[in-house]
Design a protein around this motif. Structure first.
Motif, short mmCIF file in Angstrom:
data_model
loop_
_atom_site.label_atom_id
_atom_site.label_comp_id
_atom_site.label_asym_id
_atom_site.label_seq_id
_atom_site.Cartn_x
_atom_site.Cartn_y
_atom_site.Cartn_z
N MET A 107 4.66 8.79 -12.97
CA MET A 107 5.60 7.68 -12.73
C MET A 107 6.31 7.89 -11.40
N ASP A 108 6.95 6.86 -10.92
CA ASP A 108 7.82 7.09 -9.78
C ASP A 108 8.91 8.05 -10.25
N GLU A 109 9.26 8.99 -9.39
CA GLU A 109 10.20 10.04 -9.77
C GLU A 109 11.43 9.45 -10.45
N LEU A 110 11.67 9.90 -11.67
CA LEU A 110 12.84 9.50 -12.46
C LEU A 110 12.92 7.99 -12.71
N GLY A 111 11.82 7.30 -12.50
CA GLY A 111 11.78 5.86 -12.77
C GLY A 111 12.20 5.00 -11.59
N MET A 112 12.52 5.67 -10.48
CA MET A 112 12.99 4.91 -9.32
C MET A 112 11.88 4.78 -8.29
N GLY A 113 11.69 3.57 -7.77
CA GLY A 113 10.71 3.41 -6.71
C GLY A 113 9.90 2.13 -6.84
N GLY A 114 9.29 1.93 -7.99
CA GLY A 114 8.57 0.66 -8.18
C GLY A 114 7.22 0.56 -7.53
N THR A 115 6.70 1.68 -7.02
CA THR A 115 5.40 1.62 -6.34
C THR A 115 4.36 2.54 -6.97
N GLY A 116 4.82 3.55 -7.65
CA GLY A 116 3.89 4.57 -8.17
C GLY A 116 3.51 5.58 -7.11
N THR A 117 4.28 5.63 -6.03
CA THR A 117 3.92 6.55 -4.94
C THR A 117 4.90 7.72 -4.78
N THR A 118 5.95 7.77 -5.61
CA THR A 118 6.99 8.79 -5.35
C THR A 118 6.98 9.94 -6.36
N ALA A 119 5.95 10.03 -7.18
CA ALA A 119 5.90 11.13 -8.16
C ALA A 119 5.77 12.47 -7.44
N ALA A 120 6.37 13.50 -8.04
CA ALA A 120 6.28 14.85 -7.47
C ALA A 120 4.82 15.30 -7.40
N THR A 121 3.96 14.74 -8.28
CA THR A 121 2.55 15.16 -8.30
C THR A 121 1.66 14.23 -7.50
N GLY A 122 2.26 13.34 -6.71
CA GLY A 122 1.45 12.52 -5.82
C GLY A 122 1.36 11.05 -6.21
N VAL A 123 0.62 10.30 -5.37
CA VAL A 123 0.50 8.84 -5.50
C VAL A 123 -0.43 8.48 -6.67
N VAL A 124 -0.04 7.46 -7.43
CA VAL A 124 -0.93 6.93 -8.46
C VAL A 124 -1.74 5.79 -7.84
N LYS A 125 -3.06 5.82 -8.09
CA LYS A 125 -3.93 4.84 -7.44
C LYS A 125 -4.38 3.74 -8.39
N ASN A 126 -4.53 2.57 -7.83
CA ASN A 126 -4.88 1.40 -8.64
C ASN A 126 -6.33 1.49 -9.11
N PRO A 127 -6.57 1.34 -10.39
CA PRO A 127 -7.94 1.49 -10.91
C PRO A 127 -8.91 0.41 -10.42
N TRP A 128 -8.37 -0.68 -9.86
CA TRP A 128 -9.26 -1.72 -9.31
C TRP A 128 -9.63 -1.42 -7.87
N ASP A 129 -8.80 -0.61 -7.23
CA ASP A 129 -9.03 -0.29 -5.82
C ASP A 129 -8.14 0.89 -5.46
N LYS A 130 -8.75 2.05 -5.29
CA LYS A 130 -7.91 3.23 -5.18
C LYS A 130 -7.18 3.37 -3.84
N THR A 131 -7.39 2.43 -2.95
CA THR A 131 -6.58 2.44 -1.72
C THR A 131 -5.26 1.69 -1.94
N ARG A 132 -5.09 1.16 -3.15
CA ARG A 132 -3.89 0.35 -3.43
C ARG A 132 -3.01 1.00 -4.49
N ILE A 133 -1.76 0.54 -4.51
CA ILE A 133 -0.82 1.08 -5.48
C ILE A 133 -1.04 0.43 -6.85
N THR A 134 -0.48 1.05 -7.86
CA THR A 134 -0.47 0.44 -9.19
C THR A 134 0.81 -0.36 -9.38
N GLY A 135 1.78 -0.09 -8.54
CA GLY A 135 3.13 -0.56 -8.83
C GLY A 135 3.75 0.45 -9.78
#
Lengths: 477, 475
Positions: A107-135
């Motif tokens: 998740m975005d760290e502590l729930g803040m961010g709204g992009t799925g890119t701020t997790a301590a373990t890295g960016v979450v990638k969209n399963p339809w296109d891994k160059t994109r965010i999941t939100g």
């Protein structure tokens, strides 16, 4: 695992379901490149068997929900070694019914961010296109459901954290009425806005899961008695006399000065959805809401959420749990823990929150934001005296490219209106309604407090008019 | 020039509820460290506060005992600051709507009634306790989340004696209402005070100095007396600048106050409404119900004892110190026992037994009704005070009602007729002594009394005996 909960339950009943949990774990492990999971519980098994539909059904849990004996980090380095000794109420309820948690989602760290890119373990990638965010922030939860790893995942929603990633990943995101589901065990971000909800691939599954997890909880004073609400039983095959409204200032292309092609497409798609509504007997009307009130949604959300967050996360000091910081004094130890532990976005929001709560600023920002929140909720409640719900597009585009995140404008009304659901604690559901650049987009229906059954039933019938029910994400080459 | 001190007090008192104020952990922190803890008390992520009804009930009872206005809704606020003894990083307290405002407590000083004005009383949670060592500190979370009420007075007190009278009355009030054991030795009561000095007949208050965290009444008195001296000296020496708006602490060893921080360095606690606790309606019915539980308070009893019954301050104080003893006394008076007699019996004989046997008056065998049996017999002169004491002890020892010991064997003879008969017999049998007496040997009177006592085995009422003897000898 592309099946519905009901069909999986049927398989389990016919003794064909032994491999379901193992299959989900295997798929979760194979999805590594998308970074949906912080932790996969390889030993997860269905020890408890019940007659409930959810018995033996695998699911995933957002990493900000407390899971006994399983690492729960909220994707933050401040909690990177935290293993809770108690379960969140929703986890207890699902476990008791025999559902099996196979892992904790990024998740975005502590729930803040709204992009799925701020997790301590890295960016979450969209399963339809891994160059994109999941939100986000329920990034991994949306991703793993969209990928068909599990039929449902638990998420949390403070601004749009279930419903936006649901739209970007082409799944159903449902945030029930505030208090319908206990928050006990959810790491509080902004307590007055936080909700626990679900990500599923169809509306009925959302109803099944929320029926299982809702209810008054002695451990959460804000939880409500909903014993008279049965969501699954409220789903009907036909609708009668339903009325929805949409807000002109958000949905009409004429309202935008230089609309992009993507925006035009999305708003066109929305008009198509409205036609489908009418086909199934839902009357849809246009309403007007003062644009300045709509423009206030984002700052209001930002002020209240940052203020509550800075207080709620003050327990992250590394004294009792989390990695112990370095330093000679207690203050140094706490400071070191927090300086090293949080990403820059979190620090920025904590500073904003702290600034807002300062005595000399409270009236100007915090109290004013609460007044505006009340005005917005009053306006929407006023609409709900005439309409069963509000229907709006989830976004003005599909999921953005990861590399372009920083260019995104933050304060678009269209990108932030879902927070209305959090302001009022309204039941709110997003369902997929089309594709743009081969990526899913979604539509949202929000209704009045405790009218979850009606909102879900409308979404359930609308879902049937489109071909996105139970879809599984596929990368387009 | 004369300088008058003006003092305001903030008192924290731990409530004697079964569990903590927002968690289910046991409220009893003097056990093994870190043994009474729920996940919330250590702020584990995902935990939520659940308001303890008993704590609200007790806080409300205290607010009513202090004649406060009660808000229509119960709500809580967060007070945000970082300190290792505060695991959540905020304390849940009441800022916007305390459970009681604008009340008062009557105190009695030098037989004068004074109203101490209460600004507010609010319910909040205690922090963890810390033990500091040279290079480490130990934390005990047993105290974290213990319910506290904080009672804030208006700046309306003007001497350390007034403050102590207020504190003692307040402590008794806590005990009377069964809200707290109010034991300063266990740290259940802690005080902050602020004090300023101004010239006599000048309305404007002087610069306010705050003294924090004083843990005994004796130290409150010491701190006030020291501050009065320090500030007066500064003012008299024209060194007004030495008195600054600051926070000081009381140092037990030197019996002085020491500066901690200036006002400008004060902390912004960033209060805001606690979002995890919904606003709860406080109904009129509920207030009425709790009001019924408030007993007659020590100050009111003190007034009655001093002004109506004319007891000494010492007697009144010792009766009031314990509500049960005061109740016992009131029952005695209600039964018709003379208040002074009842006070004497209770403060001397009854209290003596209680102390000796280390029991409370609730465990004391003799009820006020039984005590009345004895006192009635003294009043109608059937028994001597010595006999009364003997019967009191016997009744206690054998756990029997005193009246069972009023046999002819031990009853005092107060019957005039009977005594007259005995005396006439004795005089008739001692003609020579009678003659000697009449010839001026006055000390023979004692001889006759002795004879009467011998005859009655010491049970003759001495006063009546002496009167009849005089009468008969003067015939």
């Amino acid at each position: 695992m592309s099946k519905t909960i009901e069909s999986l339950a049927q398989e389990i009943q016919n003794k064909k379901g032994e491999s379901i949990i193992k299959e989900a774990i295997a798929k979760a492990k194979a999805s590594k490149e998308y970074n949906f999971f912080v932790t996969i519980d390889e030993n997860a098994s269905n020890d408890i068997k019940t007659n409930n539909l959810l018995s033996g059904i695998p699911f995933a849990t957002k990493d900000n929900l407390s899971t006994k004996g399983i690492l729960s980090t909220a994707s933050s380095n401040t909690l990177k070694d935290y293993v809770p000794f108690f379960d969140a109420t929703v986890i207890t309820k699902l476990k008791e019914l025999g559902a099996v948690n196979i892992g904790k989602t990024t998740m975005d760290e502590l729930g803040m961010g709204g992009t799925g890119t701020t997790a301590a373990t890295g960016v979450v990638k969209n399963p339809w296109d891994k160059t994109r965010i999941t939100g986000g922030s329920s990034a991994g939860s949306a991703g793993c459901v969209a990928s068909g790893i599990v039929p449902f995942a638990l998420g949390s929603d403070t601004g749009d954290s279930i419903r936006k990633p649901a739209a970007y990943c082409g799944v159903v995101g449902y945030k029930p009425t505030y208090g319908l589901v206990s928050r006990y065990g959810l790491f509080a971000f902004a307590s007055s806005l936080d909700h626990v909800g679900t990500l599923t691939r169809n509306v009925k599954d959302a109803a099944i899961v929320v029926d299982a997890i809702k209810g008054k909880d002695d451990k959460d004073m804000t939880s409500l008695d909903s014993s008279d609400i049965n969501l699954v039983a409220s789903l009907t095959e036909k609708l009668d006399n339903k009325k929805l409204c949409y807000i002109k200032e958000i949905c009409n292309i004429e309202e935008y000065a230089n609309p992009s092609e993507d925006l035009k497409y999305c708003l066109n798609n929305f008009k198509e959805v409205l036609k489908k509504c009418e086909q199934i007997g839902i009357e849809v009307e246009e309403v007007s809401v003062d644009k300045s009130l709509l423009a206030a949604i984002f700052p209001t959300y930002r002020i209240i959420s940052c203020a509550e967050a800075t207080s709620n996360y003050s327990n992250l000091t590394g004294i009792i749990f989390g990695p112990r910081g370095q330093g000679k004094t207690v203050e140094d130890i706490m400071m070191d823990h927090r300086s090293k532990g949080f990403c820059s976005l979190i620090k920025r929001r904590f500073i904003i929150g702290s600034y807002i709560l300062q005595k000399e600023n409270q009236e100007k920002y915090f109290k004013k934001a609460q007044k505006v929140r009340r005005l917005i909720v009053d306006k929407i409640n006023d609409l709900f005296t005439k309409y069963d719900g509000l229907i709006l597009p989830c976004s003005g585009s599909c999921a953005p490219k990861i590399v372009k995140i920083k260019d995104q404008k933050q304060d678009d009304i269209l990108e932030n209106h879902l927070a209305i659901g959090n302001f009022g604690g309204f039941p709110s559901i997003s369902i997929p309604c089309g594709f743009l650049h081969n990526l899913p987009i979604g539509v949202n229906i929000t209704g009045k407090v405790l009218d979850d059954a009606n909102v879900l039933n409308i979404a359930y019938n609308l879902e049937k008019t489109m071909n996105y029910k139970n879809q599984i994400a596929k990368e387009q080459k | 020039m004369k300088y008058i001190p003006t003092i305001g007090l903030e008192l924290h008192c731990e409530l004697n509820t079964k569990s903590k104020v927002f968690s289910k952990a046991i409220n009893h922190y003097n056990e093994i460290p870190n043994s009474h803890i729920a996940p919330l008390d250590m702020a584990y992520p995902g935990t939520l506060p659940v308001v303890n009804k008993e704590a609200v009930h007790k806080a409300l009872k205290m607010a009513l005992a202090l004649h406060c206005e009660i808000p229509k809704i119960l709500m809580f606020d967060r007070k945000n600051y970082y300190y290792p003894d505060l695991p959540k990083g905020y304390q849940i307290t009441q800022m916007e709507k305390p459970i009681g405002i604008n009340g008062y407590l009557e105190i009695i000083l030098n037989r004068q009634v004074k109203k101490v004005l209460i600004h507010d009383i609010h319910l909040e949670e205690d922090t963890a306790s810390m033990d500091h060592y040279d290079d480490f500190s130990l934390l005990d979370y047993n105290r974290a989340g213990v319910p506290l009420v904080e009672i804030v007075t208006e700046p309306c007190l003007h001497s350390s004696d007034e403050v102590i009278a207020y504190l003692e009355t307040l402590r008794n009030t806590f005990k009377y209402c069964d809200i707290s054991d109010a034991d300063t030795k266990l740290g259940q009561i802690r005080c902050d005070l602020n004090i300023s000095m101004q010239e006599e007949n000048v309305e404007k208050l002087g610069t306010k100095v705050e003294i924090k965290n004083i843990n005994s009444f004796a130290n409150v008195k010491n701190a006030i007396d020291y501050e009065i001296k320090r500030q007066t000296a500064a003012l008299e020496n024209g060194k007004k600048e030495e008195i600054t708006q600051e926070t000081r602490r009381y140092d037990d060893e030197t019996k002085t106050t020491i500066s901690m921080r200036q006002k400008s360095e004060s902390i912004d606690y960033k209060y805001f409404v606690e979002p995890n606790i919904p606003k709860i309606k406080i109904t009129e019915e509920y207030i009425t119900e709790v009001q019924k539980e408030v007993p007659q308070l020590p100050a009111a009893r003190m007034q009655k004892y001093l002004l109506e019954y004319n007891l000494s301050e010492k007697d009144a104080q010792s009766l009031i110190k314990d509500k049960n003893i005061s109740d016992y006394f009131d029952e005695c008076v209600a039964l018709g026992i003379n208040p002074q007699l009842a006070a004497n019996w209770i403060t001397v004989n009854v209290t003596g037994v209680l102390n000796k046997e280390d029991i409370s008056i609730k465990e004391f065998y003799l009820t006020p009704k039984m005590l009345k049996q004895i006192i009635d017999k003294i009043n109608d002169k059937t028994i001597s005070s010595k006999q009364a004491k003997d019967i009191f002890n016997q009744a206690l020892e054998e756990k029997k009602e005193p009246k069972e010991f009023f046999t002819s064997d031990n009853m005092q003879i107060s019957d005039d007729k009977k005594l007259k008969e005995i005396i006439q017999n004795i005089l008739a049998n001692n003609p020579s002594q009678v003659a000697d007496y009449k010839n001026g040997k006055d000390n023979l009177f004692k001889y006759f009394v002795g004879q009467v006592m011998k005859e009655t085995k010491g049970k003759a009422n001495p006063n009546i005996t002496s009167n009849i003897l005089k009468e008969e000898l003067n015939k």
